[in-house]
Design a protein around this motif. Structure first.
Motif, mmCIF file in Angstrom:
data_model
loop_
_atom_site.group_PDB
_atom_site.id
_atom_site.type_symbol
_atom_site.label_atom_id
_atom_site.label_comp_id
_atom_site.label_asym_id
_atom_site.label_seq_id
_atom_site.Cartn_x
_atom_site.Cartn_y
_atom_site.Cartn_z
ATOM 1 N N PRO A 92 -9.792 17.298 21.134
ATOM 2 C CA PRO A 92 -8.562 16.435 20.892
ATOM 3 C C PRO A 92 -7.750 16.514 22.194
ATOM 4 O O PRO A 92 -7.655 17.514 22.634
ATOM 5 C CB PRO A 92 -7.845 17.075 19.696
ATOM 6 C CG PRO A 92 -8.887 17.915 19.202
ATOM 7 C CD PRO A 92 -9.518 18.448 19.918
ATOM 8 N N GLU A 162 -3.466 16.420 14.321
ATOM 9 C CA GLU A 162 -4.055 17.778 14.929
ATOM 10 C C GLU A 162 -5.397 17.588 15.264
ATOM 11 O O GLU A 162 -5.738 18.395 16.068
ATOM 12 C CB GLU A 162 -3.816 18.622 13.926
ATOM 13 C CG GLU A 162 -4.533 18.549 12.308
ATOM 14 C CD GLU A 162 -3.832 17.530 11.587
ATOM 15 O OE1 GLU A 162 -3.268 16.475 12.024
ATOM 16 O OE2 GLU A 162 -3.847 17.811 10.232
ATOM 17 N N ASP A 163 -6.348 16.598 15.083
ATOM 18 C CA ASP A 163 -7.698 16.250 15.274
ATOM 19 C C ASP A 163 -7.769 15.113 16.399
ATOM 20 O O ASP A 163 -8.987 14.906 16.772
ATOM 21 C CB ASP A 163 -8.522 16.136 14.045
ATOM 22 C CG ASP A 163 -8.516 17.355 13.389
ATOM 23 O OD1 ASP A 163 -8.835 18.437 13.965
ATOM 24 O OD2 ASP A 163 -8.549 17.216 11.950
ATOM 25 N N THR A 164 -6.541 14.826 16.759
ATOM 26 C CA THR A 164 -6.733 13.424 17.676
ATOM 27 C C THR A 164 -6.163 13.783 18.694
ATOM 28 O O THR A 164 -6.555 13.508 20.014
ATOM 29 C CB THR A 164 -5.712 12.130 17.102
ATOM 30 O OG1 THR A 164 -5.979 12.096 15.647
ATOM 31 C CG2 THR A 164 -6.100 10.842 17.588
ATOM 32 N N GLN A 387 -2.266 26.080 18.301
ATOM 33 C CA GLN A 387 -2.816 25.035 17.258
ATOM 34 C C GLN A 387 -3.762 25.994 16.452
ATOM 35 O O GLN A 387 -3.988 25.857 15.417
ATOM 36 C CB GLN A 387 -3.780 24.348 18.367
ATOM 37 C CG GLN A 387 -3.065 23.123 18.782
ATOM 38 C CD GLN A 387 -3.979 22.294 19.879
ATOM 39 O OE1 GLN A 387 -4.118 22.514 20.884
ATOM 40 N NE2 GLN A 387 -4.785 21.322 18.928
ATOM 41 N N ALA A 391 -3.625 26.102 12.422
ATOM 42 C CA ALA A 391 -4.860 25.825 11.479
ATOM 43 C C ALA A 391 -5.315 27.021 10.640
ATOM 44 O O ALA A 391 -5.473 26.796 9.461
ATOM 45 C CB ALA A 391 -6.134 25.604 12.477
#
Ligand code: NDP
Length: 451
Positions: A92, A162-164, A387, A391
């Protein structure tokens, strides 16, 4: 560089300049990379045939938007903001937000481009991006800064995740701004998730993130010196800037036995011949991080130090220079002065602080030159660790994060050596960092086919 390579670089750059007119910072960052990558790409036809350099110098997308806000007197103000999502081939998008009146699309494209290589070097799965606004936080009240951050997030929240894309801080964006941005994202989305890094410890931040860029820069320098059989012990250091990166560069260099002689801000630099020890640095932290004052005030408290208005610290004799303020703050004349004074290493805490002809002079002079992509990657590396902790929904101890940071900086140093060692034993870290950062991203792009 051979004449043939120079010719190819010139042809490539003519095309890039035609496609991106007037973006001189972006041109400069690309030229530095292409100068060292062109011979490598020529030797590895798979990259050339797939036009990887052309594709890697084109951002995936740029989002441009207006930020309207109201100042304390009730006037309506309008700023421009950008998010440059440069390349997400290996993870990401990740990269800071900068608030400074000098911010333009060109500045953010240069920073986003560099970030792609830097993030790849960390070994963590992060693509490259950068963003920010021409908003000037200086002289604004707390509530004005808050209103600006909230208005900016009204648009930005659509483009991050969070995934972009996971933004962080940079010049003018510290813990205060990240908190305002995060608080408003949470409200808009009704989700508590790690969409920004550099957060407060009470709401998902990581220990050592504040210190990471400065500490990492000094760890990188320590590795360069060690490779030459030397250390930081007893060295004199010149640091520019007095923001986040500069402060923690001074702290770690001092802890490792060096004497730091200078710090600066846009008003000029201070020179303390006795060194900026822990007690004096605590004064600077309070001055800059709490009171948001000017570095000139240092001499009122410590009268043996001198203040040099509107000057840069590079003519003070010292063993190691750490430019930690901003881009293009060390030019050819400064490099020649540093060389004349016998500088042994220049390690970039800021992004692209050294002009290209100054880089050439220092590398030709066989000075250990740690380029930003490698030397200041510690900040984004610990952001990556933040991050991971988010997670996993847990927090690692200070010792654990610091150890991981040290290991990452050592690994980056080794990667630079594997692609940057000259036959004569001198390590060209610029070449090493560019090639090592490039290979991983380019191989991912090849694997995806034409996308
Ligand atoms: P800060 O805003 O905390 O500090 C910036 C410092 O640089 C201040 O002392 C500022 O002085 C000075 N400065 C800014 N612009 C100029 C200018 N045009 N001329 C002279 N001095 C100037 O920013 P950071 O410490 O976070 O960032 C510094 C550099 O490090 C930037 O290049 C940034 O991109 C890079 N970087 C930062 C990372 C991070 O984790 N924060 C990570 C990797 C790189 P003044 O207060 O007078 O403006």
């Amino acid at each position: 560089m051979t004449n043939g390579v120079r010719n190819e670089v010139d042809i490539f750059m003519r095309g890039l300049i035609r496609r991106n007119p007037g973006e001189k910072e972006f041109h400069q960052a690309v030229r530095e990379v292409v100068e060292t990558l062109m011979p490598y790409v020529n030797e590895h036809r798979k990259y050339k045939d797939a036009q990887i350099l052309e594709r890697m110098t084109e951002p995936d997308r740029i989002i441009i938007f207006r930020v309207s806000w109201e100042d304390d007197k009730g006037n309506i103000r309008a700023n421009r903001a950008w998010r440059v999502q440069f390349n997400n081939s290996i993870g990401p998008y990740k990269g800071g937000l900068r608030f400074h009146p000098s911010v333009t699309q060109s500045v953010l494209k240069f920073l986003g481009f560099e970030q792609v290589f830097k993030n790849s070097l960390t070994g963590l799965p992060m693509g490259g991006a950068k963003g920010g606004s021409n908003f000037n936080p200086k002289g604004k009240s707390e509530r004005e800064v808050m209103r600006f951050c909230q208005s900016l997030m009204v648009e930005l929240h659509r483009h991050i995740g969070e995934d972009t894309d996971v933004p962080a801080g940079d010049i003018g964006v510290g813990a205060r701004e990240i908190s305002y941005l995060f608080g408003f994202y949470k409200r808009l989305e009704n989700r508590f998730t790690g969409i920004l890094t550099g957060k407060g410890l009470a709401f998902g931040g990581s220990l050592v993130r504040t210190e990471a860029t400065g500490y990492g820069c000094v760890y990188f320098c320590e590795n360069m010196l060690k490779h030459r059989g030397d250390s930081l012990q007893g060295k004199t250091c010149l640091v520019s800037g007095s923001g986040n990166v500069a402060i923690y560069t001074v702290e770690k260099a001092t802890q490792l036995g060096s004497k730091v002689l200078t710090m600066s801000d846009s008003g000029g630099f201070i020179h303390d011949p006795d060194g900026i020890d822990a007690e004096k640095l605590a004064f600077v932290k309070d001055l800059k991080e709490v009171r948001r004052g000017r570095i000139a005030e240092y001499t009122t408290k410590y009268p043996r130090a001198s203040f040099h208005e509107k000057k840069r610290p590079w003519n003070v004799p010292g063993d190691i220079a750490f430019p930690c303020a901003t881009q293009n703050e060390l030019d050819l004349q400064d490099a020649e002065q540093l060389l004349a004074n016998g500088v042994q290493a220049v390690c970039e805490g800021a992004n692209m602080p050294t002009e290209l002809d100054a880089v050439h002079a220092l590398v030709d002079g066989k000075v250990l030159f740690g380029p930003a992509k490698a030397a200041n990657a510690g900040g984004v590396a610990v952001s990556g660790l933040e991050q991971s902790q988010n997670a996993l929904r847990l927090s690692w101890s200070r010792e654990e994060v610091d150890l991981r940071l040290r290991t990452i900086m050592k690994d980056i140093h080794e990667k630079c050596i594997s692609h940057g060692e000259n036959g004569d034993g001198y390590v060209n870290y610029v070449r090493g960092a560019n090639i090592a950062g490039f290979v991983k991203v380019a191989d991912a792009m090849l694997a995806y086919g034409v996308v």
